[in-house]
Design an enzyme around this catalytic site. Structure first.
Site, PDB file in Angstrom:
ATOM      1  N   ARG A 123       0.746  -1.285  -0.033  1.00  0.00           N
ATOM      2  CA  ARG A 123      -0.103  -0.035  -0.055  1.00  0.00           C
ATOM      3  C   ARG A 123       0.707   1.421  -0.040  1.00  0.00           C
ATOM      4  NH1 ARG A 123      -4.217  -0.226   4.738  1.00  0.00           N
ATOM      5  NH2 ARG A 123      -2.277   0.315   5.883  1.00  0.00           N
ATOM      6  N   TYR A 124       1.945   1.349   0.640  1.00  0.00           N
ATOM      7  CA  TYR A 124       2.958   2.468   0.615  1.00  0.00           C
ATOM      8  C   TYR A 124       3.995   2.140  -0.369  1.00  0.00           C
ATOM      9  CZ  TYR A 124       0.612   3.270   5.219  1.00  0.00           C
ATOM     10  OH  TYR A 124      -0.366   3.705   6.278  1.00  0.00           O
ATOM     11  N   ARG A 127       7.346   0.087   1.228  1.00  0.00           N
ATOM     12  CA  ARG A 127       7.238  -0.980   2.193  1.00  0.00           C
ATOM     13  C   ARG A 127       6.107  -1.813   2.077  1.00  0.00           C
ATOM     14  NH1 ARG A 127       6.550   4.110   3.803  1.00  0.00           N
ATOM     15  NH2 ARG A 127       4.722   4.618   5.226  1.00  0.00           N
ATOM     16  N   CYS A 136      -2.643 -16.878  16.209  1.00  0.00           N
ATOM     17  CA  CYS A 136      -2.183 -16.037  16.962  1.00  0.00           C
ATOM     18  C   CYS A 136      -2.237 -17.056  18.423  1.00  0.00           C
ATOM     19  CB  CYS A 136      -3.169 -14.752  17.244  1.00  0.00           C
ATOM     20  SG  CYS A 136      -3.318 -13.626  16.101  1.00  0.00           S
ATOM     21  N   CYS A 140      -7.499 -11.183  20.076  1.00  0.00           N
ATOM     22  CA  CYS A 140      -8.316  -9.788  20.210  1.00  0.00           C
ATOM     23  C   CYS A 140      -9.607  -9.614  19.905  1.00  0.00           C
ATOM     24  CB  CYS A 140      -7.372  -8.668  20.015  1.00  0.00           C
ATOM     25  SG  CYS A 140      -5.588  -8.872  20.787  1.00  0.00           S
ATOM     26  N   CYS A 143      -9.786  -7.567  16.675  1.00  0.00           N
ATOM     27  CA  CYS A 143      -8.808  -7.669  15.530  1.00  0.00           C
ATOM     28  C   CYS A 143      -9.083  -7.036  14.078  1.00  0.00           C
ATOM     29  CB  CYS A 143      -8.644  -9.276  15.678  1.00  0.00           C
ATOM     30  SG  CYS A 143      -7.286  -9.883  14.216  1.00  0.00           S
ATOM     31  N   ARG A 145      -7.965  -7.959  11.554  1.00  0.00           N
ATOM     32  CA  ARG A 145      -8.116  -8.929  10.503  1.00  0.00           C
ATOM     33  C   ARG A 145      -8.829 -10.188  10.996  1.00  0.00           C
ATOM     34  NH1 ARG A 145      -2.412  -7.941  10.407  1.00  0.00           N
ATOM     35  NH2 ARG A 145      -1.918  -6.124   9.137  1.00  0.00           N
ATOM     36  N   ASP A 304      -9.987   0.466  14.482  1.00  0.00           N
ATOM     37  CA  ASP A 304     -10.568   0.308  13.061  1.00  0.00           C
ATOM     38  C   ASP A 304     -12.008   0.051  13.124  1.00  0.00           C
ATOM     39  OD1 ASP A 304      -8.057   0.920  11.802  1.00  0.00           O
ATOM     40  OD2 ASP A 304      -7.568  -1.243  12.130  1.00  0.00           O
ATOM     41  N   ASP A 341      -6.331   4.475  10.881  1.00  0.00           N
ATOM     42  CA  ASP A 341      -5.900   4.007   9.544  1.00  0.00           C
ATOM     43  C   ASP A 341      -6.858   4.524   8.502  1.00  0.00           C
ATOM     44  OD1 ASP A 341      -4.092   2.274   7.907  1.00  0.00           O
ATOM     45  OD2 ASP A 341      -3.638   1.112   9.636  1.00  0.00           O
ATOM     46  N   LYS A 348      -1.997   5.403   7.369  1.00  0.00           N
ATOM     47  CA  LYS A 348      -2.284   5.692   8.716  1.00  0.00           C
ATOM     48  C   LYS A 348      -2.168   7.505   8.636  1.00  0.00           C
ATOM     49  CE  LYS A 348       0.591   2.067  10.716  1.00  0.00           C
ATOM     50  NZ  LYS A 348       0.597   1.211   9.611  1.00  0.00           N
TER      51      LYS A 348
END
Length: 398
Positions: A123-124, A127, A136, A140, A143, A145, A304, A341, A348
Site C-alpha cells: 500500500r505504501y 514498504r 495467534c 483480540c 482484531c 483482520r 478500526d 488508519d 495511517k
C-alpha cells in the site's frame, strides 16, 4: 470508565499460578504447554469464571466469526469478579460482536485490494506488509483482520510464500518488510529463521519489522535461543502490542528485556478501546511502564471500523484529549502518535491536538500544553546590502 487501583500500579508482578493449580508451575515456562492449555471453549471459561449473559452468548457466537483462545498467562490477568475488567473485555467475546454497525467493514484497512500476490499487502511506496500466518496465541476481540484470522470465519488467509518472495525480489522500491498476520513469533525458530534469511538475501530490503503480541500473550516464547536467532538478522525491529498497564507483568518485562538485550529496537502499538484504556490516567501508567521495559510508545490507534466493534470503539475526540493530557505532562519519549488508519485503504493518518492557533505572514501563533500563547517568527531573508557588507568585511580580514 471506572478506574481500578491496579490500573495505575507501577510495579511488575507475576500472576502465576492464578487460576491454575500449583503443579502447573512445573510446565508454566514452557510456551508449548501454554498453547496446549489455552482457554478456548465455553466449558473452559465457565470452569473458572461466572460469565454474564452477554459473555455467554458472545462465546456461543464466536465460533462463526473469530475464535476464542486465551493463554493461561494472559487469562490470569482477568478479574473474575469484574465483568468490566479491561483484560477480560479484550479477549472474552460479548454478544455485541454479533451486530454490524452501518459504518463498519470486513476489511477496514483495504488490505485485500492492495495485494499484488496473496498475503502481501503493498500500500505504501517503499514498504510492504507480509501476512505470514493466520494464527495467534490469543485472539483480540477488536482484531483488524478478524475476517481471516483464527480459521473460523468465511474468508481465509491465502499466503503464497514463494510468489511473495519473488515479488519482493523484482520490486526494488521495497526497502522495508513488516511480518505480521496472525503472529509470526508463533513459528518455530527454524521456520522464522528461514523466512528472515530469504528476506535478507534481497539486496534492496534494508530492514525488517515483526508485529507481535506474543511477548504479551505468551512471554515464555521469547527464549534466549529465539533472541540469538533474531539477532542474526539486524537491522530488525519488533512492534509489540499492549493496551493496558496490567498486561506488563514480570514475565513480560523479562521477555522484552531479552529482546532489547539482543539489540532489537522495540516499539509499542496500542488500540484505543472504550472502557479499557480510554483515559489519560491509564494511558500514562501504560506508557511509563513501557519505558521501564525499554519499549518506546509508538502508535495509539483509533480502533478500526471492524465489524462488531462498536462497543469497543471510542470517539476521536477522546484520543486527542489523551494526547493533550500526555504532551508536556510526561517525557516526550512516552507520548505515542495518535493515528487513524484511513478507512478503505488510506493508510495511517496522524492526528494531533490543535497547537497551531494561527499562521500569518512572517509568524506562527502557537499554544503550548498549558494553554499559553507564543509567537514564533518565520525566518527573515538577509538583506542584499548586509550580505554585500559581510563579504567586504571578510575580504578586509583576508
Amino acid at each position: 470508565m471506572a478506574n481500578r487501583p491496579t490500573d495505575f500500579d507501577p510495579a511488575f508482578r507475576s500472576h502465576a499460578p492464578g487460576y491454575w493449580p500449583e503443579d502447573a508451575m512445573e510446565n508454566w515456562s514452557d510456551h508449548k504447554w501454554q498453547l496446549r492449555n489455552r482457554i478456548d471453549s465455553l466449558s473452559d471459561l465457565e470452569s473458572r469464571l461466572t460469565l454474564t449473559d452477554e459473555e455467554r452468548a458472545g462465546v456461543l457466537l464466536a465460533g462463526t466469526k473469530l475464535a476464542m483462545a486465551i493463554t493461561p498467562h494472559f487469562f490470569n490477568l482477568i478479574d473474575k469478579d469484574d465483568p468490566d475488567c479491561p483484560i477480560r473485555r479484550q479477549v472474552i467475546p460479548r454478544i455485541d460482536e454479533g451486530w454490524t454497525a452501518p459504518e463498519e467493514m470486513a476489511d477496514p484497512c483495504g488490505e485485500d485490494s492492495h495485494m499484488p500476490v496473496p498475503g502481501l499487502v503493498h500500500r505504501y511506496p517503499d514498504r510492504v506488509l507480509f501476512l505470514v500466518t493466520d494464527r495467534c496465541a490469543s485472539y483480540c476481540r477488536y482484531c483488524t483482520r478478524s475476517r481471516v484470522v483464527s480459521g473460523v470465519g468465511e474468508q481465509h488467509l491465502e499466503t503464497q510464500m514463494e510468489q511473495a518472495f519473488q515479488y519482493l525480489e523484482r520490486t526494488p522500491q521495497v526497502r522495508d518488510v513488516l511480518l505480521s498476520g496472525g503472529d509470526p513469533l508463533l513459528f518455530s525458530d527454524d521456520k522464522l529463521d528461514k523466512i528472515l534469511t530469504r528476506l535478507r538475501s534481497i539486496p534492496h530490503i534494508q530492514f525488517v519489522r515483526i508485529g507481535s503480541r506474543i511477548p504479551i500473550f505468551l512471554p515464555q516464547r521469547i527464549t534466549p535461543e529465539l533472541c540469538a536467532m533474531l539477532k542474526k538478522h539486524h537491522p530488525l525491529f519488533i512492534s509489540v502490542h499492549t493496551n493496558h498497564p496490567r498486561e506488563l507483568t514480570t514475565e513480560v518485562r523479562d521477555a522484552l528485556g531479552r529482546l532489547a538485550d539482543a539489540g532489537i529496537p522495540l516499539g509499542n502499538q496500542s488500540v484505543l478501546l472504550r472502557g479499557i484504556n480510554d483515559s489519560v490516567e491509564v494511558q500514562k501508567a501504560l506508557v511509563h511502564k513501557l519505558l521501564m521495559c525499554r519499549v518506546r510508545p509508538y502508535y495509539l490507534y483509533q480502533c478500526d471500523l471492524i465489524t462488531g466493534s462498536s462497543h469497543l470503539r471510542t470517539s476521536v475526540t477522546k484520543g486527542l484529549d489523551i494526547i493533550e493530557g500526555l504532551r508536556g505532562h510526561t517525557t516526550g519519549y512516552a507520548v505515542p502518535q495518535f493515528v487513524i488508519d484511513g478507512p478503505g485503504g488510506g493508510g495511517k493518518i496522524p492526528l494531533n491536538p490543535e497547537y497551531v492557533v494561527t499562521r500569518e505572514p512572517g509568524r506562527v501563533i502557537l499554544r503550548n500544553y498549558e494553554g499559553g500563547i507564543f509567537e514564533y517568527a518565520e525566518p527573515t531573508p538577509m538583506p542584499a546590502d548586509v550580505l554585500t557588507a559581510l563579504h567586504e568585511k571578510a575580504m578586509e580580514t583576508a
